[in-house]
Scaffold this active site. Structure first.
Site, PDB file in Angstrom:
ATOM      1  N   ASN A   9       0.052 109.481 -16.926  1.00  0.00           N
ATOM      2  CA  ASN A   9       1.037 108.445 -17.260  1.00  0.00           C
ATOM      3  C   ASN A   9       0.641 107.210 -16.468  1.00  0.00           C
ATOM      4  O   ASN A   9       0.858 107.141 -15.268  1.00  0.00           O
ATOM      5  CB  ASN A   9       2.449 108.903 -16.880  1.00  0.00           C
ATOM      6  CG  ASN A   9       3.477 107.791 -17.055  1.00  0.00           C
ATOM      7  OD1 ASN A   9       3.182 106.743 -17.636  1.00  0.00           O
ATOM      8  ND2 ASN A   9       4.687 108.025 -16.543  1.00  0.00           N
ATOM      9  N   TRP A  10       0.040 106.254 -17.162  1.00  0.00           N
ATOM     10  CA  TRP A  10      -0.470 105.062 -16.462  1.00  0.00           C
ATOM     11  C   TRP A  10       0.649 104.131 -16.025  1.00  0.00           C
ATOM     12  O   TRP A  10       0.430 103.218 -15.234  1.00  0.00           O
ATOM     13  CB  TRP A  10      -1.427 104.302 -17.380  1.00  0.00           C
ATOM     14  CG  TRP A  10      -2.777 104.958 -17.552  1.00  0.00           C
ATOM     15  CD1 TRP A  10      -3.165 106.199 -17.096  1.00  0.00           C
ATOM     16  CD2 TRP A  10      -3.917 104.402 -18.234  1.00  0.00           C
ATOM     17  NE1 TRP A  10      -4.479 106.435 -17.453  1.00  0.00           N
ATOM     18  CE2 TRP A  10      -4.960 105.355 -18.152  1.00  0.00           C
ATOM     19  CE3 TRP A  10      -4.155 103.205 -18.902  1.00  0.00           C
ATOM     20  CZ2 TRP A  10      -6.223 105.133 -18.719  1.00  0.00           C
ATOM     21  CZ3 TRP A  10      -5.402 102.981 -19.466  1.00  0.00           C
ATOM     22  CH2 TRP A  10      -6.432 103.937 -19.370  1.00  0.00           C
ATOM     23  N   LYS A  11       1.845 104.296 -16.583  1.00  0.00           N
ATOM     24  CA  LYS A  11       2.973 103.393 -16.279  1.00  0.00           C
ATOM     25  C   LYS A  11       2.551 101.943 -16.584  1.00  0.00           C
ATOM     26  O   LYS A  11       1.830 101.721 -17.546  1.00  0.00           O
ATOM     27  CB  LYS A  11       3.443 103.594 -14.847  1.00  0.00           C
ATOM     28  CG  LYS A  11       3.708 105.084 -14.552  1.00  0.00           C
ATOM     29  CD  LYS A  11       4.403 105.352 -13.268  1.00  0.00           C
ATOM     30  CE  LYS A  11       4.633 106.851 -13.097  1.00  0.00           C
ATOM     31  NZ  LYS A  11       5.397 107.205 -11.910  1.00  0.00           N
ATOM     32  N   HIS A  94      11.438 109.151 -19.293  1.00  0.00           N
ATOM     33  CA  HIS A  94      10.918 109.160 -17.920  1.00  0.00           C
ATOM     34  C   HIS A  94      12.008 108.684 -16.956  1.00  0.00           C
ATOM     35  O   HIS A  94      12.816 107.818 -17.297  1.00  0.00           O
ATOM     36  CB  HIS A  94       9.680 108.264 -17.817  1.00  0.00           C
ATOM     37  CG  HIS A  94       8.959 108.448 -16.531  1.00  0.00           C
ATOM     38  ND1 HIS A  94       9.349 107.815 -15.367  1.00  0.00           N
ATOM     39  CD2 HIS A  94       7.897 109.225 -16.211  1.00  0.00           C
ATOM     40  CE1 HIS A  94       8.541 108.199 -14.387  1.00  0.00           C
ATOM     41  NE2 HIS A  94       7.654 109.046 -14.867  1.00  0.00           N
ATOM     42  N   GLU A  96      11.938 106.710 -14.601  1.00  0.00           N
ATOM     43  CA  GLU A  96      11.940 105.253 -14.368  1.00  0.00           C
ATOM     44  C   GLU A  96      12.673 104.531 -15.501  1.00  0.00           C
ATOM     45  O   GLU A  96      13.320 103.503 -15.265  1.00  0.00           O
ATOM     46  CB  GLU A  96      10.494 104.750 -14.210  1.00  0.00           C
ATOM     47  CG  GLU A  96       9.927 105.160 -12.848  1.00  0.00           C
ATOM     48  CD  GLU A  96       8.431 105.415 -12.840  1.00  0.00           C
ATOM     49  OE1 GLU A  96       7.729 105.003 -13.768  1.00  0.00           O
ATOM     50  OE2 GLU A  96       7.958 106.068 -11.875  1.00  0.00           O
ATOM     51  N   GLU A 166      10.074 116.540 -13.619  1.00  0.00           N
ATOM     52  CA  GLU A 166       9.672 115.591 -12.583  1.00  0.00           C
ATOM     53  C   GLU A 166      10.848 115.339 -11.639  1.00  0.00           C
ATOM     54  O   GLU A 166      11.727 114.525 -11.953  1.00  0.00           O
ATOM     55  CB  GLU A 166       9.248 114.263 -13.223  1.00  0.00           C
ATOM     56  CG  GLU A 166       8.078 114.380 -14.159  1.00  0.00           C
ATOM     57  CD  GLU A 166       7.304 113.066 -14.292  1.00  0.00           C
ATOM     58  OE1 GLU A 166       6.094 113.109 -14.098  1.00  0.00           O
ATOM     59  OE2 GLU A 166       7.922 112.030 -14.557  1.00  0.00           O
ATOM     60  N   GLY A 172       5.742 109.334  -6.890  1.00  0.00           N
ATOM     61  CA  GLY A 172       5.151 108.209  -6.167  1.00  0.00           C
ATOM     62  C   GLY A 172       5.453 108.203  -4.679  1.00  0.00           C
ATOM     63  O   GLY A 172       5.210 107.214  -3.993  1.00  0.00           O
ATOM     64  N   SER A 213       3.703 113.328  -7.668  1.00  0.00           N
ATOM     65  CA  SER A 213       2.668 113.387  -6.630  1.00  0.00           C
ATOM     66  C   SER A 213       1.701 114.554  -6.808  1.00  0.00           C
ATOM     67  O   SER A 213       1.235 115.140  -5.844  1.00  0.00           O
ATOM     68  CB  SER A 213       3.304 113.419  -5.230  1.00  0.00           C
ATOM     69  OG  SER A 213       4.075 112.250  -5.008  1.00  0.00           O
ATOM     70  N   GLY A 234       0.921 110.514 -12.408  1.00  0.00           N
ATOM     71  CA  GLY A 234       1.044 109.070 -12.300  1.00  0.00           C
ATOM     72  C   GLY A 234      -0.136 108.497 -11.540  1.00  0.00           C
ATOM     73  O   GLY A 234      -1.222 108.282 -12.082  1.00  0.00           O
TER      74      GLY A 234
HETATM   75  P1  13P Z   1       3.135 110.155  -9.403  1.00  0.00           P
HETATM   76  O1  13P Z   1       2.080 111.166  -9.813  1.00  0.00           O
HETATM   77  O2  13P Z   1       2.575 108.814  -9.074  1.00  0.00           O
HETATM   78  O3  13P Z   1       4.058 110.706  -8.366  1.00  0.00           O
HETATM   79  O4  13P Z   1       4.024 109.899 -10.726  1.00  0.00           O
HETATM   80  C1  13P Z   1       4.526 110.992 -11.402  1.00  0.00           C
HETATM   81  C2  13P Z   1       5.116 110.513 -12.668  1.00  0.00           C
HETATM   82  O5  13P Z   1       6.125 109.828 -12.676  1.00  0.00           O
HETATM   83  C3  13P Z   1       4.419 110.851 -13.915  1.00  0.00           C
HETATM   84  O6  13P Z   1       5.193 110.543 -15.021  1.00  0.00           O
END
Ligand code: 13P
Length: 251
Positions: A9-11, A94, A96, A166, A172, A213, A234
């Protein structure tokens, strides 16, 4: 057998030029992967990503989709628009989006139903916040999020669905759920699906990922757990070598 699925997931990362550069590095590194490999990229990178992975074993995903066919929804994107670009998977709900953009269980459900009706495969995100965990509400939250997301989804559509567990506090932050904890929590989600549909459906049809993470160091241990069918990655998906090492978690 549930085939492992590792998705990046590149966000909100990577311009078009960066997309080409990252994928040109990634393609050969994961060419012989056993797991299914997916990259979910920003809308502006979809076309470039599609070109860069054409003819490879990497599948293309987006990070959201609107439930309406088309219309006055400024800033949103439709399933047809994604499908036309070769998108196969789409992240929905997600944390976020839930946290910063007003996503609710109800809008998650609407997006899921449209995605399925159109032939996109949803990666549905669920997970508790730190406050909910400390308040002993993990099960309640996950049962609610899972049940609401799947409302109106037919049993025969379940094999198109991936769920990503998640825990919000692990995203993150560098904090990972222990492999055992992630496994046991994912079992709650699978059990919920078993109750909503049937035990065999939950066991055979729905793949459930861990996200938060996940990185080259902890991927092997997480993926060794019987309930964990993959990862939603992420930060570590933004570096070709790191992501390839998660994809090839067995070394
Ligand atoms: P991280 O791997 O950066 O913790 O992010 C996880 C995430 O939100 C994947 O959708």
């Amino acid at each position: 057998m549930r085939r492992p699925i590792i998705a990046g997931n590149w966000k909100m990362n990577n311009t078009k030029a960066q997309t080409y550069a990252l994928l040109n590095d990634l393609v050969p590194l994961v060419a012989d992967a056993e797991a299914e490999v997916v990259i979910c990229v920003p809308y502006t990178s979809i076309w470039a990503a599609g070109e860069a992975i054409k003819g490879t074993n990497i599948h293309l995903g987006a990070e959201n989709v609107h439930w309406a066919e088309k219309g006055a929804f400024t800033g949103e994107i439709s399933a047809d628009m994604l499908l036309e670009q070769g998108v196969e998977y789409v992240i929905i709900g997600h944390s976020e989006r839930r946290q910063y953009f007003g996503e609710t269980d109800e809008t998650v459900n609407k997006r899921v139903l449209t995605a399925l009706a159109k032939g996109l495969k949803p990666i549905i995100c669920v997970g508790e916040t730190l406050e909910e965990r400390e308040g002993g509400k993990v099960e309640e939250v996950l049962v609610r999020q899972t049940t609401e997301a799947l409302k109106g989804v037919d049993k025969d559509q379940l094999d198109k669905i991936v769920i990503a567990y998640e825990p919000v506090w692990a995203i993150g932050t560098g904090k990972t759920a222990t492999a055992q904890d992630a496994n046991d929590t994912i079992a709650i989600i699978r059990n919920t699906i078993a109750k909503l549909y049937c035990p065999k459906c939950a066991e055979e049809k729905v793949r459930i990922q861990y996200g938060g993470s996940m990185n080259p160091k902890n991927a092997k241990e997480l993926m060794a757990m019987p309930q964990i069918d993959g990862g939603l990655i992420g930060g570590a998906s933004l570096k070709a070598v790191d992501f390839s090492q998660v994809v090839k978690y067995n070394g």
